[in-house]
Design a protein around this motif. Structure first.
Motif, PDB file in Angstrom:
ATOM      1  N   UNK A 259       0.859  -1.187   0.000  1.00 20.13           N
ATOM      2  CA  UNK A 259       0.000   0.000   0.000  1.00 20.13           C
ATOM      3  C   UNK A 259       0.890   1.229   0.000  1.00 20.13           C
ATOM      4  N   UNK A 260       0.656   2.138  -0.937  1.00 25.11           N
ATOM      5  CA  UNK A 260       1.530   3.295  -1.099  1.00 25.11           C
ATOM      6  C   UNK A 260       1.214   4.372  -0.066  1.00 25.11           C
ATOM      7  N   UNK A 261       2.227   5.200   0.210  1.00 28.43           N
ATOM      8  CA  UNK A 261       2.040   6.341   1.089  1.00 28.43           C
ATOM      9  C   UNK A 261       2.836   6.208   2.367  1.00 28.43           C
ATOM     10  N   UNK A 262       3.458   7.311   2.791  1.00 29.55           N
ATOM     11  CA  UNK A 262       4.285   7.293   3.993  1.00 29.55           C
ATOM     12  C   UNK A 262       3.489   6.928   5.230  1.00 29.55           C
ATOM     13  N   UNK A 263       2.209   7.298   5.267  1.00 32.82           N
ATOM     14  CA  UNK A 263       1.381   7.011   6.437  1.00 32.82           C
ATOM     15  C   UNK A 263       1.139   5.523   6.627  1.00 32.82           C
ATOM     16  N   UNK A 264       1.412   4.705   5.603  1.00 27.29           N
ATOM     17  CA  UNK A 264       1.144   3.276   5.743  1.00 27.29           C
ATOM     18  C   UNK A 264       2.106   2.592   6.702  1.00 27.29           C
ATOM     19  N   UNK A 265       3.271   3.182   6.974  1.00 28.47           N
ATOM     20  CA  UNK A 265       4.155   2.592   7.974  1.00 28.47           C
ATOM     21  C   UNK A 265       3.538   2.671   9.367  1.00 28.47           C
ATOM     22  N   UNK A 266       2.833   3.757   9.644  1.00 30.39           N
ATOM     23  CA  UNK A 266       2.140   3.879  10.929  1.00 30.39           C
ATOM     24  C   UNK A 266       1.088   2.786  11.054  1.00 30.39           C
ATOM     25  N   UNK A 267       0.325   2.566   9.988  1.00 34.43           N
ATOM     26  CA  UNK A 267      -0.702   1.521  10.008  1.00 34.43           C
ATOM     27  C   UNK A 267      -0.075   0.141  10.136  1.00 34.43           C
ATOM     28  N   UNK A 268       1.019  -0.084   9.413  1.00 38.35           N
ATOM     29  CA  UNK A 268       1.695  -1.384   9.489  1.00 38.35           C
ATOM     30  C   UNK A 268       2.245  -1.635  10.888  1.00 38.35           C
ATOM     31  N   UNK A 269       2.788  -0.599  11.517  1.00 36.81           N
ATOM     32  CA  UNK A 269       3.320  -0.751  12.874  1.00 36.81           C
ATOM     33  C   UNK A 269       2.226  -1.163  13.840  1.00 36.81           C
ATOM     34  N   UNK A 270       1.042  -0.550  13.714  1.00 37.68           N
ATOM     35  CA  UNK A 270      -0.071  -0.930  14.570  1.00 37.68           C
ATOM     36  C   UNK A 270      -0.542  -2.347  14.317  1.00 37.68           C
ATOM     37  N   UNK A 271      -0.568  -2.753  13.056  1.00 37.86           N
ATOM     38  CA  UNK A 271      -0.974  -4.118  12.730  1.00 37.86           C
ATOM     39  C   UNK A 271      -0.014  -5.135  13.340  1.00 37.86           C
ATOM     40  N   UNK A 272       1.280  -4.866  13.254  1.00 33.98           N
ATOM     41  CA  UNK A 272       2.258  -5.790  13.833  1.00 33.98           C
ATOM     42  C   UNK A 272       2.123  -5.869  15.346  1.00 33.98           C
ATOM     43  N   UNK A 273       1.803  -4.738  15.986  1.00 38.54           N
ATOM     44  CA  UNK A 273       1.603  -4.774  17.439  1.00 38.54           C
ATOM     45  C   UNK A 273       0.397  -5.636  17.802  1.00 38.54           C
ATOM     46  N   UNK A 274      -0.686  -5.528  17.021  1.00 40.84           N
ATOM     47  CA  UNK A 274      -1.864  -6.365  17.291  1.00 40.84           C
ATOM     48  C   UNK A 274      -1.529  -7.842  17.123  1.00 40.84           C
ATOM     49  N   UNK A 275      -0.727  -8.157  16.112  1.00 41.37           N
ATOM     50  CA  UNK A 275      -0.324  -9.549  15.896  1.00 41.37           C
ATOM     51  C   UNK A 275       0.491 -10.058  17.081  1.00 41.37           C
ATOM     52  N   UNK A 279      -0.216 -13.202  19.800  1.00 43.81           N
ATOM     53  CA  UNK A 279       0.707 -14.253  19.364  1.00 43.81           C
ATOM     54  C   UNK A 279       0.490 -15.571  20.086  1.00 43.81           C
ATOM     55  N   UNK A 280       0.133 -15.545  21.355  1.00 43.32           N
ATOM     56  CA  UNK A 280      -0.036 -16.798  22.099  1.00 43.32           C
ATOM     57  C   UNK A 280      -1.192 -17.627  21.561  1.00 43.32           C
ATOM     58  N   UNK A 281      -2.161 -16.970  20.937  1.00 37.31           N
ATOM     59  CA  UNK A 281      -3.320 -17.683  20.401  1.00 37.31           C
ATOM     60  C   UNK A 281      -3.206 -17.913  18.901  1.00 37.31           C
ATOM     61  N   UNK A 282      -2.574 -16.970  18.201  1.00 41.59           N
ATOM     62  CA  UNK A 282      -2.471 -17.052  16.743  1.00 41.59           C
ATOM     63  C   UNK A 282      -1.028 -16.725  16.338  1.00 41.59           C
ATOM     64  N   UNK A 283      -0.110 -17.671  16.493  1.00 39.63           N
ATOM     65  CA  UNK A 283       1.289 -17.393  16.159  1.00 39.63           C
ATOM     66  C   UNK A 283       1.479 -17.134  14.667  1.00 39.63           C
ATOM     67  N   UNK A 284       2.378 -16.202  14.371  1.00 36.50           N
ATOM     68  CA  UNK A 284       2.650 -15.783  13.003  1.00 36.50           C
ATOM     69  C   UNK A 284       4.157 -15.780  12.792  1.00 36.50           C
ATOM     70  N   UNK A 285       4.605 -16.295  11.657  1.00 38.44           N
ATOM     71  CA  UNK A 285       6.037 -16.327  11.362  1.00 38.44           C
ATOM     72  C   UNK A 285       6.499 -15.006  10.760  1.00 38.44           C
ATOM     73  N   UNK A 286       7.800 -14.786  10.828  1.00 36.68           N
ATOM     74  CA  UNK A 286       8.373 -13.582  10.225  1.00 36.68           C
ATOM     75  C   UNK A 286       8.162 -13.579   8.715  1.00 36.68           C
ATOM     76  N   UNK A 287       8.197 -14.758   8.098  1.00 43.51           N
ATOM     77  CA  UNK A 287       7.988 -14.821   6.648  1.00 43.51           C
ATOM     78  C   UNK A 287       6.562 -14.439   6.280  1.00 43.51           C
TER      79      UNK A 287
END
Length: 449
Positions: A259-275, A279-287
């Motif tokens: 997704x284009x746009x500098x603001x998408x890093x803020x959104x991505x950071x929040x998504x990774x925090x939610x993941x 994590x204990x219930x829905x583990x996700x790999x780095x890949x």
């Protein structure tokens, strides 16, 4: 009712008229949900905020899907087809698959659902269709439900379900007649999705104090950008890390989200925090994180369509999102002429919306939109003409007024040279209007020369 269009027309006829046709509150929708015995048999992530909700949901969907989970997503509004609001396994649910839930909600609404509770309940269009989609998701065998709040949070129909993790994205001024006059009031409404003892990710870099206070008040587990997790990047790549108090999880050398746009890093950071929070219930790999961010798609969010002239589609519809759009347009480089197709709701802060982007636009094509609360193109004209033009030496010039976004786009294409740029923005209805028959394939005049 036997078709989706018939059911949607039925829903539109039912709802009471509150402010701007919306009646806030959860009592009515909760009564019907109880009659339906509605529950989600999997973890739930609820996402609220003014801007960035749809992008955050799309990133969560992409990453969890790449990790092998069957995701269910509810977002609103849609661009073209209602079915876009409900996705299972990254695909829109077919219209026919929604029909059984419409019938169930109607029976429960009328007090005929077998619950023993009597009395008809009047639902708004959004409440009725939210119950339909939540029921559809609950019966789709999903591993995770990702639910976007439609408006506010505290009194939004989606908030009848208790999330396992909440996400609050950027908070800005929008829908102030319903949510309050400033960011503090709006933040309080967004913070209504928090739950005691459960994580809430706040990805707004400077959240209103009301959001932080509410987290303390209800005893939520606050994960805050810049305090509990952070990100950094250069022109080539970026990285994300948790504060040591939450563990040592980090990702480095990430490619920028699709997704284009500098603001998408803020959104991505929040998504990774939610993941990480789940994590204990829905583990996700780095890949899965890398693949998901690289493959995420979301139409209408700084979407650049191949062809000549360059076409940019963005649903930016409030001052904050339009300013972000202007920043992204600035970063695209030089174009001889920028043409703008613009249509918007009448209740928006139109002059403020245009203040930042108008100096980038040479030619305006204003369009009517279908909703009754939309501003007519003729009413937009004097607001656009009063806004600054490129170079600040004159005010903006309106090239034409049109009955719908497709007509406005065709006029822009007819006037544009191959090296020019066209940007379509102002509302979901503006972008959806040009996508009505699929993604446009443009060919500017003078292309052969």
């Amino acid at each position: 009712m036997k078709t989706l269009s018939e059911w949607l027309a039925h829903c539109e006829r039912q709802h009471p008229q509150g402010i701007s046709g919306i009646e806030m509150g959860l009592d009515r929708v909760q009564r019907v949900a109880r009659r339906m015995e509605l529950a989600m048999p999997c973890p739930v992530i609820t996402v609220a905020g003014t801007n960035g909700k749809g992008s955050t949901c799309a990133m969560l969907e992409a990453i969890y899907s790449e990790a092998g989970y069957r995701t269910g997503v509810y977002t609103s509004p849609h661009l073209v087809h209602f079915e876009e609001r409900c996705r299972v396994g990254r695909e829109a649910v077919p219209a026919d698959s929604l029909l059984p839930a419409f019938g169930e909600v109607e029976r429960a609404r009328l007090g005929d659902g077998g619950s023993g509770e009597q009395g008809a309940v009047v639902l708004t269009y959004f409440e009725f269709t939210t119950l339909v989609i939540l029921r559809t998701l609950s019966e789709s065998g999903i591993d995770l439900a990702i639910l976007e709040i439609g408006l506010g949070g505290r009194l939004d129909a989606v908030n009848i379900l208790d999330p396992d993790c909440s996400v609050i994205t950027s908070i800005a001024l929008d829908h102030m007649a319903l949510l309050g006059p400033d960011r503090e009031a709006i933040g309080y409404e967004k913070a209504g999705i928090m739950r005691t003892g459960r994580p809430v990710v706040v990805s707004d870099p400077v959240p209103p104090q009301s959001v932080l206070d509410r987290a303390i008040e209800v005893g939520a587990q606050l994960w805050r950008l810049g305090h509990d997790f952070h990100f950094a990047g250069d022109q080539q790549q970026w990285g994300w890390a948790m504060h040591p108090s939450h563990g040592a999880r980090r990702y480095s050398g990430l490619a920028y989200p699709a997704l284009r746009g500098a603001n998408q890093l803020v959104n991505a950071a929040g998504a990774l925090a939610a993941i990480e929070a789940l994590r204990s219930r829905l583990p996700v790999t780095a890949q899965a994180v890398r693949n998901g961010l690289a493959m995420v798609e979301l139409p209408g969010r700084f979407q650049i369509v191949p062809g000549t002239p360059t076409l940019v589609l963005d649903v930016a519809h409030n001052p904050h999102s339009v300013a972000a759009l202007a920043e992204n347009l600035d970063a695209m480089g030089f174009y001889p002429t920028t043409h703008a197709v613009f249509g918007a709701m009448a209740d928006k802060e139109l002059a403020t919306m245009l203040e930042r982007i108008s100096p980038l636009v040479d030619c305006w094509y204003l369009t009517d939109l279908p909703p009754a609360r939309a501003a007519k193109a003729a009413a937009l004209a004097p607001i656009v003409e009063a806004s600054p033009a490129p170079g600040q030496a004159r005010t903006s010039t309106v090239t034409g007024l049109y009955g719908n976004p497709q007509e406005a786009l065709q006029a822009a294409v007819s006037s544009a040279d191959p090296a020019d740029r066209i940007v379509v923005f102002g509302s979901f209805h503006t972008v959806g209007g040009v996508l009505q028959d699929g993604v446009p394939r443009l060919q500017a005049k003078h292309l052969s020369s």
